[in-house]
Design a protein around this motif. Structure first.
Motif, mmCIF file in Angstrom:
data_model
loop_
_atom_site.group_PDB
_atom_site.id
_atom_site.type_symbol
_atom_site.label_atom_id
_atom_site.label_comp_id
_atom_site.label_asym_id
_atom_site.label_seq_id
_atom_site.Cartn_x
_atom_site.Cartn_y
_atom_site.Cartn_z
ATOM 1 N N ILE A 1 0.865 -1.184 0.000
ATOM 2 C CA ILE A 1 0.000 0.000 0.000
ATOM 3 C C ILE A 1 0.899 1.231 0.000
ATOM 4 C CG2 ILE A 1 -1.469 1.394 1.516
ATOM 5 C CD1 ILE A 1 -2.925 -1.143 2.295
ATOM 6 N N VAL A 2 0.577 2.198 -0.839
ATOM 7 C CA VAL A 2 1.313 3.459 -0.893
ATOM 8 C C VAL A 2 0.417 4.554 -0.307
ATOM 9 C CG1 VAL A 2 2.549 5.104 -2.346
ATOM 10 C CG2 VAL A 2 2.454 2.682 -3.008
ATOM 11 N N LEU A 3 0.918 5.221 0.739
ATOM 12 C CA LEU A 3 0.184 6.320 1.367
ATOM 13 C C LEU A 3 0.701 7.669 0.865
ATOM 14 C CD1 LEU A 3 -0.005 5.171 5.116
ATOM 15 C CD2 LEU A 3 -1.792 4.991 3.375
ATOM 16 N N GLU A 4 -0.215 8.556 0.562
ATOM 17 C CA GLU A 4 0.144 9.933 0.191
ATOM 18 C C GLU A 4 -1.054 10.832 0.475
ATOM 19 O OE1 GLU A 4 2.408 12.180 -3.436
ATOM 20 O OE2 GLU A 4 0.647 10.998 -3.971
ATOM 21 N N ASN A 5 -0.778 12.014 1.052
ATOM 22 C CA ASN A 5 -1.836 12.986 1.360
ATOM 23 C C ASN A 5 -2.963 12.359 2.181
ATOM 24 O OD1 ASN A 5 -0.479 15.039 -0.057
ATOM 25 N ND2 ASN A 5 -1.411 14.403 -1.987
ATOM 26 N N GLN A 6 -2.577 11.593 3.187
ATOM 27 C CA GLN A 6 -3.489 10.972 4.159
ATOM 28 C C GLN A 6 -4.347 9.835 3.586
ATOM 29 O OE1 GLN A 6 -4.411 14.801 4.106
ATOM 30 N NE2 GLN A 6 -2.352 14.936 4.947
ATOM 31 N N GLN A 7 -4.133 9.485 2.330
ATOM 32 C CA GLN A 7 -4.975 8.470 1.697
ATOM 33 C C GLN A 7 -4.139 7.387 1.032
ATOM 34 O OE1 GLN A 7 -7.237 11.364 -0.753
ATOM 35 N NE2 GLN A 7 -9.066 10.683 0.372
ATOM 36 N N ILE A 8 -4.809 6.311 0.619
ATOM 37 C CA ILE A 8 -4.135 5.265 -0.150
ATOM 38 C C ILE A 8 -4.028 5.734 -1.591
ATOM 39 C CG2 ILE A 8 -4.298 2.922 -1.051
ATOM 40 C CD1 ILE A 8 -5.591 2.063 1.559
ATOM 41 N N LEU A 9 -2.806 5.951 -2.026
ATOM 42 C CA LEU A 9 -2.555 6.355 -3.407
ATOM 43 C C LEU A 9 -2.696 5.168 -4.349
ATOM 44 C CD1 LEU A 9 -1.468 8.393 -5.546
ATOM 45 C CD2 LEU A 9 0.837 7.700 -4.851
ATOM 46 N N GLU A 10 -2.177 4.014 -3.903
ATOM 47 C CA GLU A 10 -2.196 2.816 -4.745
ATOM 48 C C GLU A 10 -2.004 1.595 -3.871
ATOM 49 O OE1 GLU A 10 -3.320 1.450 -7.308
ATOM 50 O OE2 GLU A 10 -2.017 2.143 -8.952
ATOM 51 N N ASN B 1 6.114 -2.376 -12.264
ATOM 52 C CA ASN B 1 6.033 -2.380 -13.721
ATOM 53 C C ASN B 1 5.147 -1.265 -14.266
ATOM 54 O OD1 ASN B 1 7.747 -4.591 -14.312
ATOM 55 N ND2 ASN B 1 6.150 -6.016 -13.661
ATOM 56 N N ASN B 2 4.197 -0.794 -13.457
ATOM 57 C CA ASN B 2 3.304 0.271 -13.917
ATOM 58 C C ASN B 2 3.136 1.345 -12.849
ATOM 59 O OD1 ASN B 2 2.198 -0.897 -16.589
ATOM 60 N ND2 ASN B 2 1.899 -2.583 -15.137
ATOM 61 N N PRO B 3 4.218 2.058 -12.529
ATOM 62 C CA PRO B 3 4.106 3.106 -11.492
ATOM 63 C C PRO B 3 3.255 4.262 -11.996
ATOM 64 C CG PRO B 3 6.239 3.240 -12.582
ATOM 65 C CD PRO B 3 5.567 2.004 -13.121
ATOM 66 N N LYS B 4 2.216 4.589 -11.231
ATOM 67 C CA LYS B 4 1.306 5.640 -11.689
ATOM 68 C C LYS B 4 1.817 7.037 -11.399
ATOM 69 C CE LYS B 4 -2.947 2.930 -11.609
ATOM 70 N NZ LYS B 4 -4.338 2.809 -11.086
ATOM 71 N N THR B 5 2.720 7.148 -10.421
ATOM 72 C CA THR B 5 3.237 8.468 -10.053
ATOM 73 C C THR B 5 4.743 8.375 -9.796
ATOM 74 O OG1 THR B 5 2.987 8.197 -7.661
ATOM 75 C CG2 THR B 5 1.049 8.979 -8.891
ATOM 76 N N PRO B 6 5.449 9.513 -9.856
ATOM 77 C CA PRO B 6 6.870 9.518 -9.514
ATOM 78 C C PRO B 6 7.153 9.028 -8.100
ATOM 79 C CG PRO B 6 6.314 11.513 -10.707
ATOM 80 C CD PRO B 6 5.016 10.810 -10.419
ATOM 81 N N MET C 1 11.802 11.216 -16.046
ATOM 82 C CA MET C 1 10.581 11.594 -16.747
ATOM 83 C C MET C 1 10.978 11.972 -18.168
ATOM 84 S SD MET C 1 8.112 11.150 -14.605
ATOM 85 C CE MET C 1 6.803 11.867 -15.628
ATOM 86 N N ILE C 2 10.593 11.145 -19.129
ATOM 87 C CA ILE C 2 10.920 11.378 -20.528
ATOM 88 C C ILE C 2 9.622 11.386 -21.323
ATOM 89 C CG2 ILE C 2 12.150 10.498 -22.551
ATOM 90 C CD1 ILE C 2 14.180 9.232 -20.671
ATOM 91 N N ASP C 3 9.340 12.510 -21.968
ATOM 92 C CA ASP C 3 8.082 12.679 -22.706
ATOM 93 C C ASP C 3 6.885 12.371 -21.806
ATOM 94 O OD1 ASP C 3 9.492 13.385 -24.987
ATOM 95 O OD2 ASP C 3 9.617 11.305 -25.692
ATOM 96 N N ASP C 4 6.970 12.860 -20.568
ATOM 97 C CA ASP C 4 5.892 12.704 -19.578
ATOM 98 C C ASP C 4 5.653 11.252 -19.176
ATOM 99 O OD1 ASP C 4 5.364 15.468 -19.453
ATOM 100 O OD2 ASP C 4 4.107 15.346 -21.241
ATOM 101 N N LYS C 5 6.617 10.403 -19.416
ATOM 102 C CA LYS C 5 6.513 9.000 -19.011
ATOM 103 C C LYS C 5 7.609 8.676 -18.008
ATOM 104 C CE LYS C 5 4.487 7.294 -23.335
ATOM 105 N NZ LYS C 5 4.648 6.363 -24.481
#
Length: 303
Positions: free
Chosen positions: A205-214, A223-228, A239-243
């Protein structure tokens, strides 16, 4: 099963956790990650019953976990919690600390159990040493063993290997997490160290801003990180071409549209981490040798 339902908690009107929900099956290993101050330790405290919830419920099987408003003594027999503060008895030995809560009516079983756990945390040679003389890492290992002494159904670990030196850390992780799996003990680990997660956690579980981010399997999040933030947990990325592109997925090729100038090379034992300039932005990639500063290279993103 641990069942956390819509947990919300504030401390002195400061929101700490908002609408947290997840389930953990018996014998599973759940890793909770996040930046400092994200609420990892607070979540463990709430699961243990150290604080009262503002909203939501926590269940272990059919038992609702309640806070100090409802329990004179915090905690439950089936659950153990290893804090970052170890709360050991300094003037008795390592073995005596581990055996403290084991029945004296069965001395042979008591000794056998103590020796088993000394082996798990690799402290056999320190069995008769007083805890006050130990290093911080050794005390952390005693705390782990003591928490396991009465074989809980669920154990909560807050940065469980943070004080342990690298010479022991890897083997100790393997020993402890294998023991928990073998005994079907549910494990919740709050950590900032990916080595506590990869190869051991069933779910994270990834916590960010008091909530579960993922939340999901470590392989899926890697394999599929949604955020930095998620990518940064696993290692160097760009971050290359927003990826999001991990450093280990950039390779040097003869020609491409990604032309970079090398800034420096960092020796990383089994590879070099190369820092370079790509169109005015820093980029990192792995290479089998160091590369001269100022050299131009072409990069390609591997799948």
């Amino acid at each position: 099963m641990l069942n956390v339902q819509h947990l919300t908690f504030s401390y002195k009107k400061t929101p700490i956790l908002k609408d947290i929900s997840f389930k953990v099956n018996a014998g599973e290993n759940l890793a909770i990650i996040g930046e400092s101050g994200s609420g990892k330790s607070t979540l463990l405290n709430l699961i243990y019953g150290e604080f009262d919830l503002n909203q939501g419920q926590i269940f272990w099987k059919d038992t609702e976990i309640l806070g100090p408003k409802y329990n004179l003594v915090i905690g439950y027999e089936f659950m153990k919690y290893v804090h970052q503060e170890f709360d050991l008895m300094p003037y008795i030995t390592v073995a005596e600390n581990i055996a403290k809560h084991l029945s004296r009516f069965y001395p042979e079983e008591r000794e056998e159990r103590t020796n088993e756990l000394l082996n798990v945390v690799e402290l056999e040679a320190f069995a008769n040493v007083k805890v006050k003389t130990l290093s911080g890492g050794q005390k952390q290992r005693v705390a782990l063993a003591r928490a396991l002494a009465k074989q809980p159904e669920i154990i909560l670990l807050d940065e469980p290997f943070s004080h342990i030196d690298n010479f022991k850390k890897q083997s100790l992780r393997r020993n402890v997490f294998k023991y928990l799996k073998d005994k079907n003990i549910t494990c919740i680990v709050a950590t900032h160290d990916k080595e506590d997660v990869l190869g051991f956690a069933d779910t994270m579980i990834v916590l960010e801003n008091q909530q579960i981010l993922e939340q999901g399997k470590p392989e899926a999040l890697y394999n599929n990180p949604k955020t930095p933030l998620i990518a940064s947990f696993f290692g160097e990325f760009n971050m290359i071409d927003d990826k999001i592109v991990y450093a280990n997925r950039l390779e040097v090729v003869e020609k491409s549209n990604l032309k970079a100038t090398v800034i420096t090379s960092y020796f990383k034992a089994y590879h070099y981490l190369i820092e370079a300039d790509l169109n005015g932005e820093k980029v990192f990639f792995e290479h089998h040798t160091s590369i001269e500063k100022g050299q131009e290279v072409y990069l390609s993103i591997s799948e």
